[in-house]
Every structure is written in C-alpha cells, then in structure tokens.
Scaffold this motif. Structure first.
Motif, PDB file in Angstrom:
ATOM      1  N   ALA A  18       0.834  -1.205   0.000  1.00 24.18           N
ATOM      2  CA  ALA A  18       0.000   0.000   0.000  1.00 24.18           C
ATOM      3  C   ALA A  18       0.870   1.256   0.000  1.00 24.18           C
ATOM      4  N   SER A  19       2.155   1.103   0.382  1.00 26.06           N
ATOM      5  CA  SER A  19       3.115   2.204   0.190  1.00 26.06           C
ATOM      6  C   SER A  19       4.368   1.611  -0.434  1.00 26.06           C
ATOM      7  N   ASP A  20       5.445   1.445   0.314  1.00 26.41           N
ATOM      8  CA  ASP A  20       6.703   1.041  -0.308  1.00 26.41           C
ATOM      9  C   ASP A  20       7.262  -0.275   0.226  1.00 26.41           C
ATOM     10  N   GLY A  21       6.392  -1.138   0.750  1.00 28.95           N
ATOM     11  CA  GLY A  21       6.819  -2.473   1.127  1.00 28.95           C
ATOM     12  C   GLY A  21       6.715  -3.425  -0.052  1.00 28.95           C
ATOM     13  N   THR A  22       7.239  -4.628   0.110  1.00 27.37           N
ATOM     14  CA  THR A  22       7.187  -5.608  -0.980  1.00 27.37           C
ATOM     15  C   THR A  22       6.169  -6.711  -0.740  1.00 27.37           C
ATOM     16  N   LEU A  23       5.584  -6.797   0.453  1.00 25.26           N
ATOM     17  CA  LEU A  23       4.517  -7.746   0.730  1.00 25.26           C
ATOM     18  C   LEU A  23       3.170  -7.047   0.692  1.00 25.26           C
ATOM     19  N   THR A  24       2.169  -7.705   0.132  1.00 25.16           N
ATOM     20  CA  THR A  24       0.822  -7.159   0.188  1.00 25.16           C
ATOM     21  C   THR A  24       0.357  -7.148   1.645  1.00 25.16           C
ATOM     22  N   PRO A 129       5.591   5.503 -16.236  1.00 23.82           N
ATOM     23  CA  PRO A 129       4.445   4.589 -16.243  1.00 23.82           C
ATOM     24  C   PRO A 129       4.757   3.225 -15.621  1.00 23.82           C
ATOM     25  N   GLU A 130       5.964   2.698 -15.869  1.00 20.80           N
ATOM     26  CA  GLU A 130       6.333   1.414 -15.271  1.00 20.80           C
ATOM     27  C   GLU A 130       6.489   1.527 -13.753  1.00 20.80           C
ATOM     28  N   ILE A 131       7.020   2.653 -13.296  1.00 19.91           N
ATOM     29  CA  ILE A 131       7.162   2.864 -11.846  1.00 19.91           C
ATOM     30  C   ILE A 131       5.791   2.949 -11.195  1.00 19.91           C
ATOM     31  N   LEU A 132       4.870   3.655 -11.810  1.00 23.30           N
ATOM     32  CA  LEU A 132       3.506   3.732 -11.280  1.00 23.30           C
ATOM     33  C   LEU A 132       2.871   2.347 -11.233  1.00 23.30           C
ATOM     34  N   ALA A 133       3.065   1.570 -12.299  1.00 23.71           N
ATOM     35  CA  ALA A 133       2.499   0.226 -12.331  1.00 23.71           C
ATOM     36  C   ALA A 133       3.105  -0.643 -11.238  1.00 23.71           C
ATOM     37  N   GLY A 134       4.394  -0.463 -10.975  1.00 21.99           N
ATOM     38  CA  GLY A 134       5.058  -1.233  -9.934  1.00 21.99           C
ATOM     39  C   GLY A 134       4.566  -0.900  -8.546  1.00 21.99           C
ATOM     40  N   ALA A 135       4.057   0.318  -8.384  1.00 23.05           N
ATOM     41  CA  ALA A 135       3.514   0.711  -7.080  1.00 23.05           C
ATOM     42  C   ALA A 135       2.176   0.044  -6.809  1.00 23.05           C
ATOM     43  N   ASP A 136       1.539  -0.490  -7.857  1.00 22.20           N
ATOM     44  CA  ASP A 136       0.309  -1.265  -7.722  1.00 22.20           C
ATOM     45  C   ASP A 136      -0.778  -0.501  -6.972  1.00 22.20           C
ATOM     46  N   GLY A 137      -0.899   0.787  -7.277  1.00 14.49           N
ATOM     47  CA  GLY A 137      -1.937   1.589  -6.652  1.00 14.49           C
ATOM     48  C   GLY A 137      -1.586   2.132  -5.285  1.00 14.49           C
ATOM     49  N   GLY A 138      -0.422   1.770  -4.754  1.00 21.79           N
ATOM     50  CA  GLY A 138      -0.022   2.253  -3.440  1.00 21.79           C
ATOM     51  C   GLY A 138       0.598   3.636  -3.510  1.00 21.79           C
ATOM     52  N   THR A 139       0.937   4.178  -2.342  1.00 24.75           N
ATOM     53  CA  THR A 139       1.581   5.483  -2.276  1.00 24.75           C
ATOM     54  C   THR A 139       2.954   5.403  -2.937  1.00 24.75           C
ATOM     55  N   VAL A 140       3.194   6.257  -3.942  1.00 25.05           N
ATOM     56  CA  VAL A 140       4.442   6.216  -4.708  1.00 25.05           C
ATOM     57  C   VAL A 140       5.523   7.001  -3.970  1.00 25.05           C
TER      58      VAL A 140
END
Length: 289
Positions: A18-24, A129-140
């Motif tokens: 949801a922000s900058d972690g790697t686990l959902t 765009p790839e960075i945004l996609a990697g954030a998966d909707g979380g806080t960038v």
C-alpha cells in the motif's frame, strides 16, 4: 496481555505494498503470524489503503494495530528537516486528516514524476508509467524509483540507490510534507496516538533538537520510537532518557519493508505497557485474528 510464546512480541512499524513495502497487506499479516508476532501495526506512508485487506486476512492469535506513517517536516531551520510521525488507531474517515493525507500522496507522486524527468534528462532510461504500475496503486515514493534503477542494472541495492550519486542527493527533490505540529494536532483530533519515528537516527541525515520534541510533547505527542535499526545503542539510550524526562511512551519496531531492507519482522519489540497505553488512547479498536 498474554503471549503465545512467553514475552509478547509487538512490532509497531511495518509497510506493505500500500506504500513502499514488498509484501501485500495479506502477505504481511501472514508473515507476522509465521514470525510468531503477537501484535503487528501496519503503518504505510500517508495511507490507510492496506487496512481492510490486512484485517480480513489476520491469522489466529495475531492482533492488528491500524496506523500510518505521516510524512512531516520541521521548518525551524533552513532547509526544513524531514521527519516521520507514526499515527495509531485513528479514525480513517476524519475529514481534515483524510484531505491532508490525500494532498501529501499527490505531492509524493508529483515529486516522483519530476525525479524521473531529471533522470531521463541525464540519459537514464527509467519509465514513469512502469514505476507507477510497480507501485500497484499504493503510495508512490523514492523506493519505487530505486527499484527501477535496480532493474535497469544501474545500482545494486536500495541502499546504493539512496546514496548521494542518486536519490539521496543528486536526484533528490523536496516534497510538500505536513508541518509536524499540524500532524500531531490532526492525529489527536482524529482520535489517534502520535509517536515520533526514529527521532535520533543520525545515519539517515539531520535530526531535530530535543527542544523540539519537548514542544511536541506539550502539543500532544504520545511517544518516541527508540529501538530501531537506524539508531545506535547510544541513540536508543538518548531517546529512552528523553522519553522518561517527558513522560512519553517508548516503542520498538522493525520498520519492515520486505526485500527493500534486510531487517526482519519483530527485529525490535514494544513493551506491553506502551502497547496498552496506545490502545487505551486510540479511538479505533485493535483487530484480532
């Protein structure tokens, strides 16, 4: 409070996708259960987006403190000092706090896009765009840009990406964070419990003077995070002594981000008395698995 395995293990500072972690959020609470934690706080940057999924996936025996880590600044010196405020058990629908967190998230995204533009202007092939996609909707944030630099083979680790040649200095831009006194007021008005995150971590850069923490305590600050991987033993002792002088509670936590950092869940723990004070002061109930 009773524990499943002796002394309770209470980790009050972790991050998900949801922000900058790697686990959902789901993976985070499951990992906490596997790690034998009794209490976990989910504290993503400037968002409550992971709360519902985390609550819905709680394993048996794990309690969840819903929180967030607010991006703040202190303008008592020039340039302003960035700092972080952990907010626990607040009302996620408090209108003023909701609006301020939305503003900060937008500022984060704007800064990220401008950093990428600077990188691309220097011939560094990273894609917004790839960075945004990697954030998966979380806080960038900058960690997402760091991952793009790692994928491009330009740096070998997140730590290197945050060095002076990259996001730590050369490509670092300021963002419009919340004034720390306003943040404390907002958290308290939303029924939450504000705790200053890693306040003495000189390895991260500049730290604020003790006099500011004294003023924040008078304004409603509840506690200080002492046991943290970025605090030296001397810094932990300093924070504990200051908290004792001011009557503030003391927390310890991992600041877990998954593979972005080497620290593991439960690396540092909060005492039961501090946990119970947070629960007693917060407006949102602790969720139980």
């Amino acid at each position: 409070m009773t524990s499943r395995t002796g002394a309770p293990r209470i980790d009050l500072h972790t991050h998900s996708t949801a922000s900058d972690g790697t686990l959902t959020p789901v993976e985070l609470v499951r990992a906490a259960g596997t790690a034998g934690l009794d209490v976990l706080a989910i504290t993503d940057h400037d968002t409550t987006a992971g709360w519902a999924a985390a609550v819905g996936a709680l394993p048996p025996g794990l309690r969840l403190i819903r929180g967030a880590e607010l991006s703040c600044r202190w303008s008592g010196t020039e340039p302003a000092v960035p700092l972080h405020l952990l907010a626990y058990l607040f009302d996620p629908d408090h209108p003023e706090l909701v609006a301020e967190l939305a503003r900060v998230r937008a500022a984060r995204e704007d800064r990220g896009e401008r950093i990428v533009a600077l990188l691309r202007a220097d011939g560094i092939d990273v894609s917004w765009p790839e960075i945004l996609a990697g954030a998966d909707g979380g806080t960038v944030g900058r960690p997402h840009i760091a991952q793009a630099l790692i994928r491009a083979g330009l740096v070998g680790s997140t730590r290197e990406a945050f060095g002076s040649d990259w996001l730590g200095e050369r490509y670092r831009l300021p963002k419009d964070d919340i004034d720390v006194f306003q943040a404390v007021r907002l958290v308290r008005s939303a029924g939450g419990v504000p705790v200053f995150a890693h306040p003495r971590a000189t390895r991260r850069g500049r730290v604020v003077p003790d006099e500011l923490i004294t003023e924040l305590a008078a304004a409603g600050l509840a506690g200080l995070e002492a046991d943290h991987e970025d605090h030296s033993p001397a810094e932990r002792a300093h924070v504990r002594a200051l908290a004792a002088d001011l009557g503030l509670l003391v927390t310890g936590s991992s600041d877990f981000h998954g593979t972005h950092k080497t620290v593991q869940l439960g690396a540092f723990s909060t005492g039961v008395e501090a946990y119970e004070r947070i629960v007693a002061e917060g407006v949102t109930e602790v969720a139980s698995g």
